[in-house]
Enzyme design. Structure first.
Site, short mmCIF file in Angstrom:
data_model
loop_
_atom_site.label_atom_id
_atom_site.label_comp_id
_atom_site.label_asym_id
_atom_site.label_seq_id
_atom_site.Cartn_x
_atom_site.Cartn_y
_atom_site.Cartn_z
N SER A 213 0.96 -1.18 -0.05
CA SER A 213 -0.14 0.03 -0.11
C SER A 213 0.94 1.10 -0.05
CB SER A 213 -1.03 0.00 1.23
OG SER A 213 -2.25 0.64 0.81
N GLU A 214 0.78 2.27 -0.82
CA GLU A 214 1.65 3.35 -1.19
C GLU A 214 1.89 4.33 0.11
OE1 GLU A 214 -1.15 2.64 -2.97
OE2 GLU A 214 -2.23 4.53 -3.43
N ASN A 215 1.03 4.06 1.19
CA ASN A 215 1.16 4.90 2.17
C ASN A 215 2.52 4.62 3.07
OD1 ASN A 215 -0.82 3.15 2.82
ND2 ASN A 215 -0.86 3.99 4.68
N SER B 211 8.29 4.37 -0.39
CA SER B 211 7.29 3.85 -1.01
C SER B 211 7.09 3.75 -2.72
CB SER B 211 5.90 4.09 -0.37
OG SER B 211 4.98 3.35 -0.92
#
Lengths: 219, 233
Positions: free
Chosen positions: A46-48, A88
Protein backbone atom coordinates in the site's frame (compact mmCIF):
# COMPACT_ATOMS: atom_id res chain seq x y z
CA UNK A 1 -25.49 -11.93 -16.77
CA UNK A 2 -23.28 -8.99 -15.95
CA UNK A 3 -20.86 -9.50 -13.07
CA UNK A 4 -21.04 -7.73 -9.73
CA UNK A 5 -18.03 -6.06 -8.13
CA UNK A 6 -17.00 -9.18 -6.25
CA UNK A 7 -17.06 -11.23 -9.44
CA UNK A 8 -14.87 -8.66 -11.20
CA UNK A 9 -12.43 -8.93 -8.28
CA UNK A 10 -12.61 -12.73 -8.48
CA UNK A 11 -11.66 -12.68 -12.16
CA UNK A 12 -8.79 -10.25 -11.62
CA UNK A 13 -7.48 -12.39 -8.76
CA UNK A 14 -6.61 -15.01 -11.39
CA UNK A 15 -4.03 -12.57 -12.78
CA UNK A 16 -2.15 -12.57 -9.47
CA UNK A 17 0.73 -15.03 -9.73
CA UNK A 18 3.10 -16.67 -7.27
CA UNK A 19 5.78 -14.36 -5.79
CA UNK A 20 4.04 -11.19 -6.98
CA UNK A 21 4.19 -7.90 -5.11
CA UNK A 22 0.83 -6.28 -5.80
CA UNK A 23 -0.53 -2.77 -5.33
CA UNK A 24 -4.31 -2.58 -5.02
CA UNK A 25 -6.20 0.66 -5.62
CA UNK A 26 -9.31 1.83 -3.80
CA UNK A 27 -12.71 0.26 -4.59
CA UNK A 28 -13.07 -2.97 -6.57
CA UNK A 29 -9.26 -3.56 -6.56
CA UNK A 30 -9.26 -3.79 -2.76
CA UNK A 31 -11.65 -6.76 -3.02
CA UNK A 32 -9.13 -8.71 -5.14
CA UNK A 33 -7.19 -9.64 -1.99
CA UNK A 34 -10.17 -11.74 -0.86
CA UNK A 35 -9.94 -14.06 -3.88
CA UNK A 36 -6.24 -14.70 -4.38
CA UNK A 37 -5.38 -18.41 -4.33
CA UNK A 38 -4.14 -19.53 -0.96
CA UNK A 39 -1.45 -21.82 -2.32
CA UNK A 40 0.66 -18.98 -3.74
CA UNK A 41 2.90 -16.40 -2.03
CA UNK A 42 1.82 -12.82 -2.62
CA UNK A 43 2.57 -9.58 -0.77
CA UNK A 44 0.31 -6.57 -0.94
CA UNK A 45 1.85 -3.12 -1.01
CA UNK A 46 0.00 0.00 0.00
CA UNK A 47 1.59 3.23 -1.17
CA UNK A 48 1.18 5.00 2.17
CA UNK A 49 4.02 2.80 3.39
CA UNK A 50 3.43 -0.88 4.06
CA UNK A 51 4.31 -4.20 2.46
CA UNK A 52 2.73 -7.38 3.70
CA UNK A 53 -0.77 -6.10 4.37
CA UNK A 54 -3.16 -8.51 6.03
CA UNK A 55 -6.93 -8.53 6.54
CA UNK A 56 -8.94 -5.96 8.48
CA UNK A 57 -8.36 -6.11 12.27
CA UNK A 58 -10.79 -7.73 14.67
CA UNK A 59 -13.11 -5.29 16.36
CA UNK A 60 -11.32 -3.52 19.20
CA UNK A 61 -7.89 -4.13 17.66
CA UNK A 62 -7.93 -1.22 15.20
CA UNK A 63 -4.80 0.95 15.25
CA UNK A 64 -4.92 4.53 13.90
CA UNK A 65 -1.24 4.13 12.98
CA UNK A 66 -1.81 1.08 10.74
CA UNK A 67 -3.92 1.92 7.70
CA UNK A 68 -3.95 1.34 3.94
CA UNK A 69 -4.07 3.90 1.15
CA UNK A 70 -7.85 3.93 1.40
CA UNK A 71 -7.40 5.08 5.04
CA UNK A 72 -8.94 1.82 6.23
CA UNK A 73 -7.62 0.13 9.35
CA UNK A 74 -5.63 -2.99 8.43
CA UNK A 75 -3.32 -5.57 9.96
CA UNK A 76 0.10 -6.77 8.88
CA UNK A 77 1.25 -10.33 8.23
CA UNK A 78 4.53 -11.91 9.40
CA UNK A 79 7.32 -10.51 7.22
CA UNK A 80 5.62 -7.13 6.79
CA UNK A 81 7.51 -3.83 6.76
CA UNK A 82 6.76 -0.13 7.07
CA UNK A 83 8.50 2.69 5.19
CA UNK A 84 8.01 6.35 4.33
CA UNK A 85 6.14 7.78 1.34
CA UNK A 86 9.22 8.67 -0.72
CA UNK A 87 10.63 5.18 -0.27
CA UNK A 88 7.26 3.68 -1.14
CA UNK A 89 7.08 5.46 -4.48
CA UNK A 90 10.74 4.65 -5.02
CA UNK A 91 9.88 0.95 -5.11
CA UNK A 92 6.97 1.72 -7.43
CA UNK A 93 9.07 3.83 -9.83
CA UNK A 94 11.88 1.29 -9.91
CA UNK A 95 9.33 -1.40 -10.84
CA UNK A 96 9.72 -3.63 -7.83
CA UNK A 97 5.94 -3.95 -7.72
CA UNK A 98 4.84 -6.64 -10.20
CA UNK A 99 1.18 -5.84 -10.63
CA UNK A 100 -0.92 -2.73 -10.18
CA UNK A 101 -4.70 -2.98 -10.08
CA UNK A 102 -6.72 0.22 -10.09
CA UNK A 103 -10.07 1.70 -10.95
CA UNK A 104 -10.89 4.14 -13.74
CA UNK A 105 -13.55 6.48 -15.06
CA UNK A 106 -12.42 5.99 -18.68
CA UNK A 107 -9.94 3.82 -20.56
CA UNK A 108 -9.02 4.33 -24.23
CA UNK A 109 -7.86 1.93 -26.92
CA UNK A 110 -4.37 3.51 -26.89
CA UNK A 111 -3.95 2.57 -23.21
CA UNK A 112 -4.72 6.02 -21.81
CA UNK A 113 -6.55 6.16 -18.49
CA UNK A 114 -8.56 8.89 -16.74
CA UNK A 115 -9.59 8.51 -13.11
CA UNK A 116 -9.04 11.64 -11.06
CA UNK A 117 -11.08 14.61 -12.19
CA UNK A 118 -14.33 15.70 -13.84
CA UNK A 119 -13.72 19.37 -14.67
CA UNK A 120 -16.08 21.71 -12.81
CA UNK A 121 -17.81 18.84 -11.00
CA UNK A 122 -15.56 16.56 -9.06
CA UNK A 123 -11.93 16.80 -8.13
CA UNK A 124 -10.63 14.26 -5.67
CA UNK A 125 -7.05 14.34 -6.83
CA UNK A 126 -4.83 11.74 -8.40
CA UNK A 127 -3.36 10.42 -5.16
CA UNK A 128 -0.74 7.87 -6.15
CA UNK A 129 -2.41 6.84 -9.40
CA UNK A 130 -0.27 8.97 -11.73
CA UNK A 131 2.94 7.62 -10.20
CA UNK A 132 1.65 4.04 -10.37
CA UNK A 133 0.48 4.12 -13.99
CA UNK A 134 3.58 5.96 -15.19
CA UNK A 135 5.94 3.35 -13.80
CA UNK A 136 4.16 0.01 -13.46
CA UNK A 137 4.80 -2.52 -16.20
CA UNK A 138 1.68 -4.54 -15.57
CA UNK A 139 -1.49 -2.54 -15.03
CA UNK A 140 -4.96 -4.02 -14.85
CA UNK A 141 -7.97 -1.76 -14.64
CA UNK A 142 -11.08 -2.86 -12.74
CA UNK A 143 -14.07 -0.83 -13.78
CA UNK A 144 -17.69 -0.80 -14.85
CA UNK A 145 -18.10 -1.03 -18.63
CA UNK A 146 -20.81 1.64 -18.80
CA UNK A 147 -21.64 4.57 -16.51
CA UNK A 148 -24.94 5.10 -14.70
CA UNK A 149 -26.37 6.80 -17.80
CA UNK A 150 -25.57 3.69 -19.83
CA UNK A 151 -22.68 5.30 -21.71
CA UNK A 152 -19.54 3.35 -22.52
CA UNK A 153 -16.41 4.04 -20.46
CA UNK A 154 -14.34 2.00 -22.92
CA UNK A 155 -13.48 4.63 -25.52
CA UNK A 156 -11.54 5.43 -28.66
CA UNK A 157 -10.09 8.44 -26.82
CA UNK A 158 -10.49 9.56 -23.20
CA UNK A 159 -12.56 12.72 -22.76
CA UNK A 160 -11.60 13.45 -19.12
CA UNK A 161 -8.22 14.79 -17.91
CA UNK A 162 -5.72 11.95 -18.19
CA UNK A 163 -4.02 10.12 -15.37
CA UNK A 164 -1.50 8.44 -17.65
CA UNK A 165 -0.80 7.78 -21.31
CA UNK A 166 -0.46 4.45 -23.10
CA UNK A 167 -0.10 2.45 -19.90
CA UNK A 168 -3.09 0.13 -19.37
CA UNK A 169 -2.58 -3.49 -20.44
CA UNK A 170 -5.83 -5.16 -19.46
CA UNK A 171 -9.35 -4.16 -18.43
CA UNK A 172 -11.84 -6.30 -16.53
CA UNK A 173 -15.43 -5.07 -16.43
CA UNK A 174 -18.84 -6.50 -15.50
CA UNK A 175 -19.16 -7.59 -19.14
CA UNK A 176 -15.75 -8.54 -20.47
CA UNK A 177 -12.00 -9.00 -20.21
CA UNK A 178 -10.21 -6.77 -22.71
CA UNK A 179 -6.55 -6.64 -23.64
CA UNK A 180 -5.03 -3.48 -25.02
CA UNK A 181 -2.91 -4.30 -28.07
CA UNK A 182 -1.06 -1.93 -30.41
CA UNK A 183 -4.17 -2.17 -32.63
CA UNK A 184 -6.67 -1.42 -29.85
CA UNK A 185 -8.99 -3.37 -27.55
CA UNK A 186 -9.05 -7.12 -28.08
CA UNK A 187 -11.97 -9.02 -26.57
CA UNK A 188 -10.55 -11.96 -24.60
CA UNK A 189 -13.46 -13.19 -22.48
CA UNK A 190 -17.10 -12.39 -21.85
CA UNK A 191 -19.07 -12.55 -18.60
CA UNK A 192 -21.17 -15.72 -18.25
CA UNK A 193 -24.31 -15.38 -20.33
CA UNK A 194 -23.30 -12.05 -21.89
CA UNK A 195 -23.24 -12.10 -25.69
CA UNK A 196 -20.50 -10.67 -27.88
CA UNK A 197 -23.17 -8.50 -29.50
CA UNK A 198 -24.10 -7.01 -26.12
CA UNK A 199 -20.44 -6.19 -25.42
CA UNK A 200 -20.04 -4.57 -28.84
CA UNK A 201 -23.20 -2.50 -28.27
CA UNK A 202 -21.89 -1.40 -24.84
CA UNK A 203 -18.47 -0.34 -26.14
CA UNK A 204 -17.72 2.94 -27.90
CA UNK A 205 -14.28 1.79 -29.01
CA UNK A 206 -13.83 -0.80 -31.75
CA UNK A 207 -13.15 -4.34 -30.59
CA UNK A 208 -10.84 -6.87 -32.13
CA UNK A 209 -12.72 -10.19 -32.03
CA UNK A 210 -10.99 -13.36 -33.16
CA UNK A 211 -12.86 -16.67 -33.20
CA UNK A 212 -15.15 -17.82 -30.42
CA UNK A 213 -14.90 -15.72 -27.26
CA UNK A 214 -14.92 -17.92 -24.14
CA UNK A 215 -16.84 -17.14 -20.97
CA UNK A 216 -14.84 -16.06 -17.93
CA UNK A 217 -13.99 -18.77 -15.46
CA UNK A 218 -14.89 -17.50 -12.02
CA UNK A 219 -14.32 -20.68 -10.03
CA UNK B 1 24.05 16.61 22.85
CA UNK B 2 22.43 19.65 21.32
CA UNK B 3 19.14 20.30 23.06
CA UNK B 4 16.12 20.83 20.79
CA UNK B 5 13.46 20.45 23.43
CA UNK B 6 10.89 23.18 23.88
CA UNK B 7 8.29 23.18 26.64
CA UNK B 8 5.06 23.29 24.71
CA UNK B 9 3.35 23.74 21.37
CA UNK B 10 3.24 27.54 21.79
CA UNK B 11 6.99 27.70 22.08
CA UNK B 12 7.42 25.24 19.24
CA UNK B 13 5.38 27.25 16.76
CA UNK B 14 7.02 30.61 17.50
CA UNK B 15 7.83 32.53 14.34
CA UNK B 16 5.02 31.11 12.23
CA UNK B 17 3.32 34.03 10.54
CA UNK B 18 0.63 34.66 7.97
CA UNK B 19 1.54 34.02 4.31
CA UNK B 20 4.18 31.43 5.16
CA UNK B 21 4.60 28.03 3.50
CA UNK B 22 4.26 25.11 5.89
CA UNK B 23 4.75 21.39 5.33
CA UNK B 24 2.61 19.10 7.47
CA UNK B 25 3.15 15.35 7.75
CA UNK B 26 0.48 12.67 7.77
CA UNK B 27 -1.54 10.53 5.40
CA UNK B 28 -5.26 10.99 5.80
CA UNK B 29 -5.56 11.52 9.56
CA UNK B 30 -2.78 9.04 10.32
CA UNK B 31 0.34 10.66 11.74
CA UNK B 32 -0.85 14.26 11.52
CA UNK B 33 0.65 16.77 14.00
CA UNK B 34 -2.69 17.36 15.66
CA UNK B 35 -1.47 19.48 18.58
CA UNK B 36 0.32 21.85 16.21
CA UNK B 37 -2.71 22.12 13.92
CA UNK B 38 -4.88 23.03 16.91
CA UNK B 39 -2.35 25.72 17.84
CA UNK B 40 -2.30 27.11 14.26
CA UNK B 41 -6.06 27.57 14.62
CA UNK B 42 -5.46 29.46 17.90
CA UNK B 43 -2.71 31.61 16.36
CA UNK B 44 -5.17 32.67 13.66
CA UNK B 45 -2.42 32.99 11.05
CA UNK B 46 -3.89 33.35 7.58
CA UNK B 47 -3.00 33.10 3.86
CA UNK B 48 -0.98 29.97 4.55
CA UNK B 49 0.36 27.73 1.83
CA UNK B 50 0.16 24.18 3.16
CA UNK B 51 2.01 21.23 1.69
CA UNK B 52 0.25 18.11 2.93
CA UNK B 53 -0.81 14.94 1.14
CA UNK B 54 -4.42 15.38 2.27
CA UNK B 55 -6.47 18.17 3.78
CA UNK B 56 -7.96 16.36 6.76
CA UNK B 57 -11.71 15.91 7.11
CA UNK B 58 -14.28 18.64 7.66
CA UNK B 59 -13.86 18.78 11.44
CA UNK B 60 -10.35 17.44 12.06
CA UNK B 61 -6.82 17.88 10.82
CA UNK B 62 -6.26 20.61 8.24
CA UNK B 63 -10.03 20.75 7.79
CA UNK B 64 -10.02 22.92 10.93
CA UNK B 65 -7.80 25.51 9.21
CA UNK B 66 -9.91 25.35 6.05
CA UNK B 67 -13.08 26.02 8.01
CA UNK B 68 -11.54 29.23 9.34
CA UNK B 69 -10.28 30.17 5.85
CA UNK B 70 -6.69 30.30 7.10
CA UNK B 71 -5.33 28.52 4.04
CA UNK B 72 -4.76 30.37 0.79
CA UNK B 73 -3.20 27.50 -1.11
CA UNK B 74 -3.08 23.73 -0.63
CA UNK B 75 -0.52 21.48 -2.24
CA UNK B 76 -1.87 17.92 -1.98
CA UNK B 77 -2.35 14.71 -3.91
CA UNK B 78 -5.80 13.66 -2.72
CA UNK B 79 -8.57 15.72 -1.19
CA UNK B 80 -11.55 13.41 -1.61
CA UNK B 81 -12.56 13.13 2.04
CA UNK B 82 -13.22 16.80 2.65
CA UNK B 83 -16.44 18.42 1.42
CA UNK B 84 -15.46 21.93 2.56
CA UNK B 85 -12.18 21.61 0.70
CA UNK B 86 -13.95 20.59 -2.50
CA UNK B 87 -16.43 23.45 -2.13
CA UNK B 88 -13.69 26.08 -1.63
CA UNK B 89 -11.68 24.65 -4.52
CA UNK B 90 -14.56 24.51 -7.02
CA UNK B 91 -15.69 28.02 -6.04
CA UNK B 92 -12.15 29.35 -6.54
CA UNK B 93 -11.74 30.57 -2.92
CA UNK B 94 -8.88 28.17 -2.40
CA UNK B 95 -5.90 27.78 -4.69
CA UNK B 96 -5.05 24.09 -5.08
CA UNK B 97 -1.99 22.50 -6.63
CA UNK B 98 -2.75 18.80 -7.06
CA UNK B 99 0.45 16.81 -7.30
CA UNK B 100 0.98 13.08 -7.81
CA UNK B 101 1.62 11.50 -4.44
CA UNK B 102 5.04 10.07 -5.28
CA UNK B 103 6.10 13.39 -6.78
CA UNK B 104 4.89 15.21 -3.67
CA UNK B 105 6.90 12.87 -1.46
CA UNK B 106 9.98 13.21 -3.64
CA UNK B 107 9.74 17.02 -3.75
CA UNK B 108 9.91 16.89 0.07
CA UNK B 109 12.70 14.34 0.05
CA UNK B 110 14.65 16.41 -2.49
CA UNK B 111 14.40 19.46 -0.23
CA UNK B 112 15.53 17.29 2.69
CA UNK B 113 18.43 15.92 0.65
CA UNK B 114 19.59 19.22 -0.91
CA UNK B 115 18.61 18.25 -4.44
CA UNK B 116 17.04 21.18 -6.35
CA UNK B 117 15.13 19.13 -8.93
CA UNK B 118 14.59 15.65 -10.36
CA UNK B 119 12.89 13.88 -13.25
CA UNK B 120 9.94 11.53 -12.86
CA UNK B 121 7.65 9.81 -15.37
CA UNK B 122 4.58 10.52 -13.19
CA UNK B 123 2.20 12.92 -14.87
CA UNK B 124 3.86 12.93 -18.28
CA UNK B 125 1.20 13.55 -20.94
CA UNK B 126 -1.28 14.92 -18.37
CA UNK B 127 -2.13 18.43 -17.19
CA UNK B 128 0.38 17.99 -14.36
CA UNK B 129 3.15 18.24 -16.97
CA UNK B 130 2.00 21.59 -18.37
CA UNK B 131 4.78 24.18 -18.30
CA UNK B 132 7.37 21.70 -17.07
CA UNK B 133 10.51 20.59 -18.83
CA UNK B 134 10.12 17.12 -20.38
CA UNK B 135 13.05 14.92 -21.24
CA UNK B 136 13.61 11.37 -22.42
CA UNK B 137 15.72 8.98 -20.36
CA UNK B 138 16.15 5.31 -21.33
CA UNK B 139 13.48 5.60 -23.98
CA UNK B 140 10.85 6.95 -21.62
CA UNK B 141 9.53 10.48 -21.12
CA UNK B 142 9.94 12.23 -17.78
CA UNK B 143 9.10 15.66 -16.42
CA UNK B 144 11.23 17.85 -14.21
CA UNK B 145 9.96 18.59 -10.72
CA UNK B 146 11.58 20.97 -8.26
CA UNK B 147 12.19 20.57 -4.54
CA UNK B 148 9.79 22.40 -2.25
CA UNK B 149 10.87 25.53 -0.43
CA UNK B 150 9.05 25.85 2.86
CA UNK B 151 9.42 28.07 5.93
CA UNK B 152 8.38 25.44 8.44
CA UNK B 153 7.94 21.70 8.42
CA UNK B 154 5.76 20.20 11.15
CA UNK B 155 6.07 16.45 11.61
CA UNK B 156 4.63 14.00 14.08
CA UNK B 157 6.54 11.03 15.49
CA UNK B 158 5.83 8.28 17.98
CA UNK B 159 8.92 8.75 20.13
CA UNK B 160 11.66 11.32 20.22
CA UNK B 161 14.35 12.69 22.49
CA UNK B 162 15.73 16.16 23.28
CA UNK B 163 18.45 15.63 20.65
CA UNK B 164 15.65 15.64 18.04
CA UNK B 165 15.95 11.98 17.12
CA UNK B 166 12.67 10.48 15.89
CA UNK B 167 11.04 7.07 15.68
CA UNK B 168 7.75 6.58 13.88
CA UNK B 169 5.14 3.88 14.29
CA UNK B 170 3.39 1.89 11.55
CA UNK B 171 2.13 3.74 8.50
CA UNK B 172 2.19 7.01 10.49
CA UNK B 173 5.76 7.37 9.19
CA UNK B 174 4.41 8.35 5.72
CA UNK B 175 5.27 11.96 4.83
CA UNK B 176 6.63 12.74 8.29
CA UNK B 177 9.95 11.09 7.51
CA UNK B 178 10.20 12.89 4.13
CA UNK B 179 9.39 16.33 5.54
CA UNK B 180 11.76 16.29 8.52
CA UNK B 181 14.57 18.66 7.57
CA UNK B 182 12.86 19.71 4.33
CA UNK B 183 12.11 23.28 5.48
CA UNK B 184 14.10 26.10 7.09
CA UNK B 185 12.80 25.04 10.50
CA UNK B 186 11.46 21.60 11.41
CA UNK B 187 9.18 21.15 14.39
CA UNK B 188 8.64 17.63 15.70
CA UNK B 189 5.58 16.81 17.77
CA UNK B 190 5.96 13.47 19.55
CA UNK B 191 3.67 11.21 21.52
CA UNK B 192 6.43 10.45 23.96
CA UNK B 193 9.55 12.48 24.65
CA UNK B 194 12.00 10.02 26.22
CA UNK B 195 15.27 10.79 28.05
CA UNK B 196 18.33 11.19 25.86
CA UNK B 197 20.04 7.83 25.63
CA UNK B 198 16.82 5.85 25.92
CA UNK B 199 16.47 5.42 22.15
CA UNK B 200 18.65 2.78 20.51
CA UNK B 201 20.69 4.63 17.82
CA UNK B 202 20.14 1.60 15.54
CA UNK B 203 16.39 2.14 15.62
CA UNK B 204 16.24 5.87 14.90
CA UNK B 205 14.41 6.76 11.68
CA UNK B 206 15.33 10.46 11.53
CA UNK B 207 18.49 11.79 13.19
CA UNK B 208 18.18 14.90 15.34
CA UNK B 209 20.15 17.09 12.94
CA UNK B 210 16.96 17.35 10.83
CA UNK B 211 14.91 18.75 13.74
CA UNK B 212 15.18 22.22 15.31
CA UNK B 213 12.42 22.00 17.92
CA UNK B 214 10.82 19.03 19.61
CA UNK B 215 7.99 18.77 22.13
CA UNK B 216 5.63 16.21 23.57
CA UNK B 217 2.05 16.76 22.44
CA UNK B 218 -0.42 17.34 25.24
CA UNK B 219 -3.03 14.92 23.91
CA UNK B 220 -3.50 12.78 20.86
CA UNK B 221 -6.97 11.90 19.64
CA UNK B 222 -5.57 9.79 16.75
CA UNK B 223 -8.88 9.69 14.99
CA UNK B 224 -9.53 6.83 12.55
CA UNK B 225 -10.94 7.85 9.18
CA UNK B 226 -12.24 4.48 7.93
CA UNK B 227 -12.77 2.01 10.74
CA UNK B 228 -12.80 -1.37 8.98
CA UNK B 229 -12.96 -4.57 11.01
CA UNK B 230 -13.73 -8.25 10.58
CA UNK B 231 -15.79 -10.41 12.87
CA UNK B 232 -14.23 -13.17 14.94
CA UNK B 233 -15.19 -16.53 13.49
Amino acid sequence: MALDKNDIAKRIAKEVKDKYYVNLGIGIPTLVANYVREDISVEFQSENGVLGMGPFPFEGEEDADVINAGKQTITTLPGASFFDSAFSFGMIRSQKVDLTILGAMEVAENGDIANWKIPGKMVKGMGGAMDLVASAENIIVAMMHVNKAGESKILKRCTLPLTGVGCVKKVVTELAVLEITPKGFKLLERAPGVSVEHIIASTEADLIIEGDIPEMNLN
Amino acid sequence: MINKKVNNVQEALQGIESSMTIMLGGFGLSGIPENSIAELVQLNVTDLTCISNNAGVDDFGLGLLLQKKQIKKMISSYVGENAEFERQMLSGELDVELTPQGTLAEKCRAAQAGIPAFFTPAGYGTEVAEGKEAREFNGKMHIMEEAYKADFSIVKAWKGDAAGNLIFKGTARNFNACMAGAAKITIAEVEELVPVGALDPNQIHIPGIMVQRIFQGEKFEKRIEQRTVRQKA
